[in-house]
Design a protein around this motif. Sequence first.
Motif, PDB file in Angstrom:
ATOM      1  N   ARG A 120       0.932  -1.217  -0.037  1.00  0.00           N
ATOM      2  CA  ARG A 120      -0.174  -0.153   0.112  1.00  0.00           C
ATOM      3  C   ARG A 120       0.777   1.339  -0.005  1.00  0.00           C
ATOM      4  O   ARG A 120       0.507   2.232  -0.692  1.00  0.00           O
ATOM      5  CB  ARG A 120      -1.130  -0.012   1.134  1.00  0.00           C
ATOM      6  N   ASN A 121       1.708   1.168   0.775  1.00  0.00           N
ATOM      7  CA  ASN A 121       2.883   2.548   0.871  1.00  0.00           C
ATOM      8  C   ASN A 121       3.556   2.747  -0.429  1.00  0.00           C
ATOM      9  O   ASN A 121       3.568   4.101  -0.899  1.00  0.00           O
ATOM     10  CB  ASN A 121       3.857   2.282   2.110  1.00  0.00           C
ATOM     11  N   VAL A 122       3.992   1.643  -1.201  1.00  0.00           N
ATOM     12  CA  VAL A 122       4.439   1.767  -2.316  1.00  0.00           C
ATOM     13  C   VAL A 122       3.701   2.327  -3.452  1.00  0.00           C
ATOM     14  O   VAL A 122       3.947   3.479  -4.178  1.00  0.00           O
ATOM     15  CB  VAL A 122       5.488   0.512  -2.865  1.00  0.00           C
ATOM     16  N   ILE A 123       2.398   1.682  -3.609  1.00  0.00           N
ATOM     17  CA  ILE A 123       1.653   2.117  -4.376  1.00  0.00           C
ATOM     18  C   ILE A 123       1.194   3.621  -4.266  1.00  0.00           C
ATOM     19  O   ILE A 123       1.134   4.507  -5.293  1.00  0.00           O
ATOM     20  CB  ILE A 123       0.337   1.170  -4.542  1.00  0.00           C
ATOM     21  N   ALA A 124       1.087   4.142  -2.952  1.00  0.00           N
ATOM     22  CA  ALA A 124       0.580   5.490  -2.654  1.00  0.00           C
ATOM     23  C   ALA A 124       1.792   6.358  -3.107  1.00  0.00           C
ATOM     24  O   ALA A 124       1.529   7.398  -3.812  1.00  0.00           O
ATOM     25  CB  ALA A 124       0.353   5.494  -1.150  1.00  0.00           C
ATOM     26  N   LYS A 125       3.094   5.909  -2.862  1.00  0.00           N
ATOM     27  CA  LYS A 125       4.219   6.804  -3.265  1.00  0.00           C
ATOM     28  C   LYS A 125       4.356   6.848  -4.736  1.00  0.00           C
ATOM     29  O   LYS A 125       4.611   8.039  -5.363  1.00  0.00           O
ATOM     30  CB  LYS A 125       5.554   5.953  -2.631  1.00  0.00           C
ATOM     31  N   ILE A 126       3.969   5.823  -5.358  1.00  0.00           N
ATOM     32  CA  ILE A 126       4.090   5.788  -6.841  1.00  0.00           C
ATOM     33  C   ILE A 126       3.081   6.875  -7.435  1.00  0.00           C
ATOM     34  O   ILE A 126       3.250   7.851  -8.261  1.00  0.00           O
ATOM     35  CB  ILE A 126       3.877   4.426  -7.498  1.00  0.00           C
ATOM     36  N   VAL A 127       1.674   6.957  -6.739  1.00  0.00           N
ATOM     37  CA  VAL A 127       0.597   7.729  -7.294  1.00  0.00           C
ATOM     38  C   VAL A 127       0.903   9.073  -6.981  1.00  0.00           C
ATOM     39  O   VAL A 127       0.621   9.965  -8.106  1.00  0.00           O
ATOM     40  CB  VAL A 127      -0.756   7.151  -6.703  1.00  0.00           C
ATOM     41  N   ASP A 128       1.682   9.250  -6.015  1.00  0.00           N
ATOM     42  CA  ASP A 128       2.129  10.689  -5.467  1.00  0.00           C
ATOM     43  C   ASP A 128       2.758  11.308  -6.250  1.00  0.00           C
ATOM     44  O   ASP A 128       2.940  12.462  -6.440  1.00  0.00           O
ATOM     45  CB  ASP A 128       2.343  10.890  -3.792  1.00  0.00           C
ATOM     46  N   SER A 129       3.952  10.366  -7.008  1.00  0.00           N
ATOM     47  CA  SER A 129       4.587  10.863  -7.828  1.00  0.00           C
ATOM     48  C   SER A 129       4.378  11.250  -9.129  1.00  0.00           C
ATOM     49  O   SER A 129       5.119  11.459 -10.177  1.00  0.00           O
ATOM     50  CB  SER A 129       6.092   9.862  -7.945  1.00  0.00           C
ATOM     51  N   LEU A 130       3.161  10.910  -9.504  1.00  0.00           N
ATOM     52  CA  LEU A 130       2.750  11.246 -10.843  1.00  0.00           C
ATOM     53  C   LEU A 130       2.238  12.482 -11.038  1.00  0.00           C
ATOM     54  O   LEU A 130       1.655  12.966 -10.124  1.00  0.00           O
ATOM     55  CB  LEU A 130       1.197  10.300 -11.162  1.00  0.00           C
ATOM     56  N   ASN A 131       2.277  13.203 -12.132  1.00  0.00           N
ATOM     57  CA  ASN A 131       1.608  14.461 -12.354  1.00  0.00           C
ATOM     58  C   ASN A 131       0.212  14.076 -12.751  1.00  0.00           C
ATOM     59  O   ASN A 131      -0.190  12.930 -12.887  1.00  0.00           O
ATOM     60  CB  ASN A 131       2.302  15.002 -13.822  1.00  0.00           C
ATOM     61  N   ALA A 132      -0.455  15.365 -12.721  1.00  0.00           N
ATOM     62  CA  ALA A 132      -2.127  15.030 -12.903  1.00  0.00           C
ATOM     63  C   ALA A 132      -2.175  14.695 -14.414  1.00  0.00           C
ATOM     64  O   ALA A 132      -1.371  15.239 -15.330  1.00  0.00           O
ATOM     65  CB  ALA A 132      -2.716  16.595 -12.860  1.00  0.00           C
ATOM     66  N   GLY A 133      -2.848  13.555 -14.763  1.00  0.00           N
ATOM     67  CA  GLY A 133      -3.071  13.006 -15.803  1.00  0.00           C
ATOM     68  C   GLY A 133      -2.168  11.878 -16.107  1.00  0.00           C
ATOM     69  O   GLY A 133      -2.036  11.125 -17.002  1.00  0.00           O
ATOM     70  N   GLY A 134      -1.110  11.555 -15.173  1.00  0.00           N
ATOM     71  CA  GLY A 134      -0.156  10.715 -15.211  1.00  0.00           C
ATOM     72  C   GLY A 134      -0.742   9.247 -15.332  1.00  0.00           C
ATOM     73  O   GLY A 134      -1.711   9.005 -14.576  1.00  0.00           O
ATOM     74  N   VAL A 135       0.069   8.345 -15.930  1.00  0.00           N
ATOM     75  CA  VAL A 135      -0.300   6.916 -16.197  1.00  0.00           C
ATOM     76  C   VAL A 135       0.243   6.206 -15.497  1.00  0.00           C
ATOM     77  O   VAL A 135       1.863   6.293 -15.458  1.00  0.00           O
ATOM     78  CB  VAL A 135      -0.358   6.607 -17.553  1.00  0.00           C
TER      79      VAL A 135
END
Length: 198
Positions: A120-135
């Motif tokens: 969960r922590n890693v997925i949250a970190k990855i999503v937080d590192s995406l720009n808006a609209g990032g995939v």
Amino acid sequence: MKPEELGKAYDQITERWAADTFNMSNGIAQHEKAMTFSQNRGKVLDIGCGRTGRFIELLSEAGFDVSGLDVSEKMLSLAKERHPQIAFVHADICSYDLPHKYDFITAWDSIWHIPLSEQRNVIAKIVDSLNAGGVFIFSFGGTESEGAHTNCAMGPEVYYSSLGTNGFVSLLMELGCTIKHLEFDQYPELHTYIIAQK
């Protein structure tokens, strides 16, 4: 199994990805689909990039600025020989602070190796590192419920974990992502991938 132990296990089997029997098209169509949702051609991170560089080449040719990360020193050494112009980082995604915002992040056949307690922590970190609209595209063990196990199918003992299909979907939705595509793509193997957009 700790991530550094996993890295050492993969150090022992790097030749598997150089064999003529390795399918270099594995995951390519899925990444091509994911790229259709990308609004910008900025920075990309390939988590668990391995040695082949097939996604790095695909994304670079599409105009992205690509970098790679892996926990296996030997995999990265071979990747650097193949792609000397690419920035590679030897790190554990569980503890590594992602230094940029990205338009595209891939974690093909790699997220399932991190400890279940860190998923969960890693997925949250990855999503937080995406720009808006990032995939974000990643594959996982498409089990019904979360769990973890080890096996020696590739030689050395390797660890696998999964939040289960519903667990990953629920988490991504909680993090503000839209699920663009989900596919149980290698039946009867429990291999599933998700394309999510922030």
